[in-house]
Design a protein around this motif. Structure first.
Motif, PDB file in Angstrom:
ATOM      1  N   UNK A 135       9.026  62.098  76.281  1.00  0.00           N
ATOM      2  CA  UNK A 135      10.181  61.199  76.174  1.00  0.00           C
ATOM      3  C   UNK A 135      10.639  61.057  74.725  1.00  0.00           C
ATOM      4  N   UNK A 136       9.696  61.019  73.811  1.00  0.00           N
ATOM      5  CA  UNK A 136      10.015  60.810  72.396  1.00  0.00           C
ATOM      6  C   UNK A 136      10.532  62.075  71.710  1.00  0.00           C
ATOM      7  N   UNK A 137      10.133  63.252  72.216  1.00  0.00           N
ATOM      8  CA  UNK A 137      10.356  64.468  71.448  1.00  0.00           C
ATOM      9  C   UNK A 137      11.260  65.505  72.092  1.00  0.00           C
ATOM     10  N   UNK A 138      11.377  65.530  73.416  1.00  0.00           N
ATOM     11  CA  UNK A 138      11.856  66.739  74.077  1.00  0.00           C
ATOM     12  C   UNK A 138      13.163  66.554  74.845  1.00  0.00           C
ATOM     13  N   UNK A 139      13.933  67.632  74.998  1.00  0.00           N
ATOM     14  CA  UNK A 139      15.123  67.584  75.865  1.00  0.00           C
ATOM     15  C   UNK A 139      14.719  67.562  77.330  1.00  0.00           C
ATOM     16  N   UNK A 140      15.647  67.143  78.191  1.00  0.00           N
ATOM     17  CA  UNK A 140      15.399  67.090  79.642  1.00  0.00           C
ATOM     18  C   UNK A 140      14.113  66.314  79.968  1.00  0.00           C
ATOM     19  N   UNK A 141      13.882  65.252  79.215  1.00  0.00           N
ATOM     20  CA  UNK A 141      12.626  64.517  79.346  1.00  0.00           C
ATOM     21  C   UNK A 141      12.399  63.974  80.756  1.00  0.00           C
ATOM     22  N   UNK A 142      13.452  63.453  81.384  1.00  0.00           N
ATOM     23  CA  UNK A 142      13.284  62.861  82.720  1.00  0.00           C
ATOM     24  C   UNK A 142      12.799  63.899  83.726  1.00  0.00           C
ATOM     25  N   UNK A 143      13.379  65.081  83.689  1.00  0.00           N
ATOM     26  CA  UNK A 143      12.959  66.140  84.615  1.00  0.00           C
ATOM     27  C   UNK A 143      11.536  66.598  84.327  1.00  0.00           C
ATOM     28  N   UNK A 144      11.226  66.770  83.058  1.00  0.00           N
ATOM     29  CA  UNK A 144       9.880  67.230  82.685  1.00  0.00           C
ATOM     30  C   UNK A 144       8.821  66.211  83.089  1.00  0.00           C
ATOM     31  N   UNK A 145       9.113  64.943  82.901  1.00  0.00           N
ATOM     32  CA  UNK A 145       8.147  63.906  83.276  1.00  0.00           C
ATOM     33  C   UNK A 145       8.006  63.824  84.798  1.00  0.00           C
ATOM     34  N   UNK A 146       9.103  64.008  85.519  1.00  0.00           N
ATOM     35  CA  UNK A 146       9.052  63.942  86.982  1.00  0.00           C
ATOM     36  C   UNK A 146       8.154  65.026  87.557  1.00  0.00           C
ATOM     37  N   UNK A 147       8.194  66.226  86.974  1.00  0.00           N
ATOM     38  CA  UNK A 147       7.333  67.303  87.448  1.00  0.00           C
ATOM     39  C   UNK A 147       5.871  66.912  87.318  1.00  0.00           C
ATOM     40  N   UNK A 148       5.509  66.320  86.183  1.00  0.00           N
ATOM     41  CA  UNK A 148       4.114  65.922  85.978  1.00  0.00           C
ATOM     42  C   UNK A 148       3.711  64.779  86.925  1.00  0.00           C
ATOM     43  N   UNK A 149       4.630  63.858  87.157  1.00  0.00           N
ATOM     44  CA  UNK A 149       4.286  62.671  87.955  1.00  0.00           C
ATOM     45  C   UNK A 149       4.295  62.949  89.465  1.00  0.00           C
ATOM     46  N   UNK A 150       5.004  64.003  89.892  1.00  0.00           N
ATOM     47  CA  UNK A 150       5.082  64.331  91.309  1.00  0.00           C
ATOM     48  C   UNK A 150       4.288  65.567  91.686  1.00  0.00           C
ATOM     49  N   UNK A 151       3.992  66.399  90.717  1.00  0.00           N
ATOM     50  CA  UNK A 151       3.187  67.584  91.000  1.00  0.00           C
ATOM     51  C   UNK A 151       3.960  68.730  91.626  1.00  0.00           C
ATOM     52  N   UNK A 152       5.276  68.773  91.397  1.00  0.00           N
ATOM     53  CA  UNK A 152       6.087  69.900  91.849  1.00  0.00           C
ATOM     54  C   UNK A 152       7.468  69.831  91.204  1.00  0.00           C
TER      55      UNK A 152
END
Length: 233
Positions: free
Chosen positions: A216-233
C-alpha cells in the motif's frame, strides 16, 4: 535427505522467511523470485545468503532481460506495472544474479533422479496444472532441450500444489510461497524425503498484514495486489 522445494516467491519476504523455517537438509527454489511483491531485493539477498540453488522463472527472466513475461492475461497488467517498481529497487548486482540463474537443475539424491525447472521442460512459459491432459504434458517432455530421463519432475509457475503420475514419472509442484492462487492464503511449499520417497505439502501462516502495508505504501495497483494475497487467487 529432506529436500525443501519452494517456488513463486514474488518478492514476498515474510512468506519466504516462513517457509525457510520448515526443517530441511537442503532447499531448491523453482523460480519467480520477483514481481508483484514489495521486497525483491531482500528476497534475492536471502536466497543468496542461504546459498539456495535457484532456477530462473519467467518473471525473473522478464526483469533480468527486459522482455515479456508471457504470464496470464488476468495478472499481466500487474506484472508490467510492478516491474517498473522492481527495476527501481534492484541494483546492478541483483539484476546480474537473475541473469545468471539456470533454466533447469538436474540432481541425483539418494539414488533418485530429479529434473527441476520453472514451468515445463520445454518452456519457461508453459503451465503444467492438475487438469493438464497427459498427452499435452508428454509433448512438453518430448520437446525438452535436455532429456527428461528421471523419476521426478519438479515445476512451479501455476502457483497450484500438485502431485501426479505420468507413467513412471512423478510430477511435483510445491505451490506458491508468496502468491498462492488456490484459495488458500498461506505460504506453500513441499518437503520431499528422498529416502522414503514421501512428499509432504505444507501451508504456513505468515504476516500478510505487514506485506500488504508495504504494498500500500510503495506500489502501484496496491488494492489488486493486496486482494490477491488476502483471497488466495
Amino acid at each position: 535427505m529432506k529436500l525443501l522445494l519452494i517456488a513463486d516467491i514474488h518478492a514476498n519476504l515474510e512468506a519466504l522467511q516462513a517457509v525457510l523455517k520448515v526443517p530441511h537438509d537442503r532447499a531448491i527454489c523453482l523460480g519467480d523470485i520477483v514481481d508483484y511483491g514489495p521486497d525483491p531485493d531482500r528476497c534475492i539477498d536471502l536466497l543468496q545468503k542461504k546459498d539456495i540453488p535457484t532456477i530462473r522463472g519467467n518473471h525473473d527472466n522478464a526483469v533480468a532481460f527486459k522482455v515479456d513475461c508471457q504470464c496470464g492475461y488476468k495478472y499481466k497488467h500487474l506484472s508490467v506495472a510492478t516491474r517498473e517498481y522492481t527495476w527501481e529497487i534492484l541494483d546492478r548486482s541483483r539484476i546480474e544474479y537473475l541473469q545468471r540463474l539456470p533454466l533447469l537443475i538436474k540432481e541425483e539424491i539418494d539414488g533418485k533422479k530429479l529434473y527441476l525447472t520453472h514451468a515445463s521442460p520445454r518452456s519457461i512459459y508453459e503451465y503444467i496444472k492438475p487438469e493438464t491432459p497427459d498427452e499435452e504434458i508428454q509433448s512438453m517432455i518430448d520437446g525438452a532441450a535436455e532429456p527428461v530421463e528421471v523419476e521426478f519432475l519438479a515445476v512451479g509457475h501455476s502457483h497450484i500444489p500438485m502431485n501426479r503420475k505420468l507413467g513412471s514419472l512423478t510430477i511435483i509442484n510445491p505451490g506458491s510461497v508468496g502468491q498462492p492462487r488456490d484459495g488458500d492464503t498461506r505460504a506453500g511449499c513441499a518437503v520431499f524425503d528422498t529416502e522414503t520417497r514421501e512428499m509432504e505439502f505444507l501451508r504456513l501462516e505468515y504476516d500478510i498484514d505487514a506485506v500488504c502495508k508495504k504494498i500500500e505504501e510503495r506500489m502501484p495497483y496496491a488494492e489488486e495486489l493486496m486482494a490477491i494475497l488476502r483471497w488466495g487467487y
